[in-house]
Design an enzyme around this catalytic site. Structure first.
Site, short mmCIF file in Angstrom:
data_model
loop_
_atom_site.label_atom_id
_atom_site.label_comp_id
_atom_site.label_asym_id
_atom_site.label_seq_id
_atom_site.Cartn_x
_atom_site.Cartn_y
_atom_site.Cartn_z
N ASP A 146 27.45 31.54 55.06
CA ASP A 146 26.93 33.19 54.94
C ASP A 146 27.64 33.62 53.71
O ASP A 146 28.91 33.70 53.69
CB ASP A 146 27.26 33.80 56.30
CG ASP A 146 26.90 35.42 56.20
OD1 ASP A 146 26.68 35.73 54.98
OD2 ASP A 146 26.70 35.59 57.31
N LYS A 177 22.64 44.29 52.11
CA LYS A 177 24.21 44.65 51.72
C LYS A 177 24.14 44.75 50.13
O LYS A 177 23.55 45.56 49.52
CB LYS A 177 25.38 43.73 52.23
CG LYS A 177 24.97 43.61 53.76
CD LYS A 177 25.45 44.70 54.61
CE LYS A 177 25.19 44.47 56.40
NZ LYS A 177 25.65 43.32 57.00
N ARG A 212 2.27 37.25 57.62
CA ARG A 212 3.26 36.77 58.78
C ARG A 212 3.75 35.33 58.10
O ARG A 212 4.71 34.85 58.31
CB ARG A 212 2.75 36.67 60.16
CG ARG A 212 4.06 36.22 61.09
CD ARG A 212 3.94 37.03 62.47
NE ARG A 212 2.76 36.95 62.85
CZ ARG A 212 1.80 35.69 63.61
NH1 ARG A 212 2.76 34.83 63.39
NH2 ARG A 212 0.70 35.64 63.86
N TYR A 223 30.87 37.14 61.45
CA TYR A 223 30.27 38.49 61.52
C TYR A 223 29.98 38.75 63.12
O TYR A 223 29.33 37.78 63.68
CB TYR A 223 29.04 38.40 60.67
CG TYR A 223 28.11 39.67 60.88
CD1 TYR A 223 28.45 40.83 60.55
CD2 TYR A 223 26.84 39.52 61.41
CE1 TYR A 223 27.75 42.18 60.91
CE2 TYR A 223 25.82 40.58 61.47
CZ TYR A 223 26.54 41.62 61.53
OH TYR A 223 25.67 42.86 61.60
C1 LIG Z 1 25.53 42.63 57.73
C2 LIG Z 1 25.98 41.30 58.02
C3 LIG Z 1 25.09 40.29 58.43
C4 LIG Z 1 23.64 40.71 59.12
O1 LIG Z 1 22.59 41.09 58.26
P1 LIG Z 1 21.84 42.15 58.70
O2 LIG Z 1 20.87 42.51 57.38
O3 LIG Z 1 22.54 43.55 59.22
O4 LIG Z 1 20.97 41.77 59.77
C5 LIG Z 1 25.25 38.87 58.46
N1 LIG Z 1 26.50 38.34 57.93
C6 LIG Z 1 27.46 39.54 57.28
C7 LIG Z 1 28.69 38.63 56.73
C8 LIG Z 1 27.22 40.76 57.32
O5 LIG Z 1 27.82 41.42 56.59
#
Ligand SMILES: *Cc1c(COP(=O)(O)O)cnc(C)c1O
Length: 378
Positions: A170, A195, A47, A99
């Site tokens: 982000d 992603k 952890r 998001y």
């Molecule tokens: C999918 C996404 C997230 C969140 O990510 P997870 O891996 O689904 O928790 C954050 N920001 C953007 C722009 C995303 O497309």
């Protein structure tokens, strides 16, 4: 030979970084499924840190610079970053159209009076800068998911630094190969590794990469206390995915550009939102600060019913949420709970690595059928 050496292109670093060294070492960092480690070493309990996630962190740090902290999902990274950087009852400036999960998190923390969230149209630089007075954190997501609003990263960073406001970007859509937020002065960059970085729609992972060690340590504390750790199997697969990010991105992005142009010419399509198109309001800004238009194309049909007809008649492109896989996916985001601010006819297409002409044939046939269906119905 330091694999993080900046003289290599980022695409090379994505392949060369974080490999075990020395005679007989495996070429790839193996998955190490262990919760506990014998006492006396650098790691004792998973952890706090574990070797497979650490390898992914090293590779991500070799791309973005700074100190990478891996999480069990993108939201794990986002939640930790928001809370690590925002003092109690502090204020975050973030896009109104960020998001879905980021908006839900900020609204949740706001309801608990943990912080205040000032909603901005981030493409409006003057309005965003005006909102920074007395704020603690500026949250940027560029382009936004799925409205594709482009923020002027260097201008916003400069304005935030003048006012002592921390900046987070982000960069899930552009990935570390297309946007360099830490080099542009941001304090933290976050990625949904789920992603494009992992790239195969088979795991959840996230990362926050901090310019300075103090912030990185605060992120590690959050991860440890929240238990938002990245499992070894997912870390290993994410690192495997990262190795091919460059080629996947080049191919998918070229297809996305071609599809955006063709969609813009289709009579059933009212609007295409893609930073690669000269018609996009953020086109020039995106081209100045990023190294490619990306793999995400949002486009609008007349209404939700027309968009649903397209979804129902696609064959190759999967009707599914999420994005960034080798397989193309498409979704009507406005149908998701919490996304009713979106145009009902908006479809968000995540372009994958299939042959362009197969993707276009699928889309064009579905658009034509949806058009014919509308004429029959009327
Ligand atoms: C999918 C996404 C997230 C969140 O990510 P997870 O891996 O689904 O928790 C954050 N920001 C953007 C722009 C995303 O497309």
């Amino acid at each position: 030979m330091d694999p993080a050496t900046p003289r290599w292109h980022r695409v090379t670093r994505a392949i060369a970084a974080a490999r075990p060294e020395g005679p007989g070492a495996p070429l790839n960092a193996p998955p190490v499924p262990a919760s506990a480690f014998r006492a006396g070493g650098a790691v004792d309990y998973a952890r706090k840190a574990s070797p497979t996630a650490t390898a992914l962190e090293e590779a991500l740090a070799a791309l973005d610079g700074g100190q990478a902290v891996a999480f069990g999902s993108g939201m794990g990274a986002i939640s930790a970053t928001v809370r690590a950087l925002t003092p109690s009852a502090g204020r975050v400036v973030a896009p109104w159209d960020a998001y879905l999960g980021t908006r839900a998190l900020l609204a949740d923390l706001e309801a608990d009076e943990r912080l205040a969230w000032t909603r901005v149209e981030q493409a409006d630089t003057a309005a965003t800068l005006a909102a920074l007075e007395g704020a603690d954190v500026l949250w940027i997501e560029t382009p936004t998911n799925p409205l594709m609003a482009v923020a002027d990263v260097p201008a916003l960073v400069a304005g935030a630094q003048e006012r002592g406001v921390r900046v987070v970007v982000d960069a899930t859509f552009p990935t570390p190969l297309r946007l360099r937020p830490l080099e542009q002065g941001a304090d933290v960059v976050v990625h949904s590794v789920t992603k494009l970085i992992a790239g195969h729609s088979d795991l959840l992972a996230g990362a926050a990469i901090a310019a300075d060690e103090e912030v990185a340590e605060a992120l590690r504390v959050r991860r440890r206390l929240d238990g938002a750790v990245l499992e070894p199997q997912s870390a290993w697969l994410a690192l495997r995915g990262l190795r091919t990010l460059g080629v996947r991105l080049d191919r998918a992005e070229a297809s996305a550009m071609a599809l955006a142009e063709r969609l813009a010419d289709h009579p059933a399509v009212q609007r295409v939102r893609y930073p690669g198109l000269a018609s996009h309001p953020g086109h020039d800004r995106h081209a100045r600060q990023a190294e490619g238009p990306g793999t995400m194309v949002s486009f609008e049909l007349a209404d939700g019913a027309a968009a649903d007809r397209v979804l129902a008649s696609l064959g190759l492109i999967a009707h599914a949420t999420s994005l960034g896989g080798v397989e193309s996916t498409i979704e009507r985001r406005g149908a998701q709970p919490g996304e009713d601010h979106l145009p009902a006819g908006l479809l968000r297409l995540s372009v994958g690595c299939e042959a362009l002409e197969d993707l276009w044939a699928d889309l064009a046939a579905a658009l034509d059928r949806a058009d014919a269906g509308a004429r029959e119905g009327s």
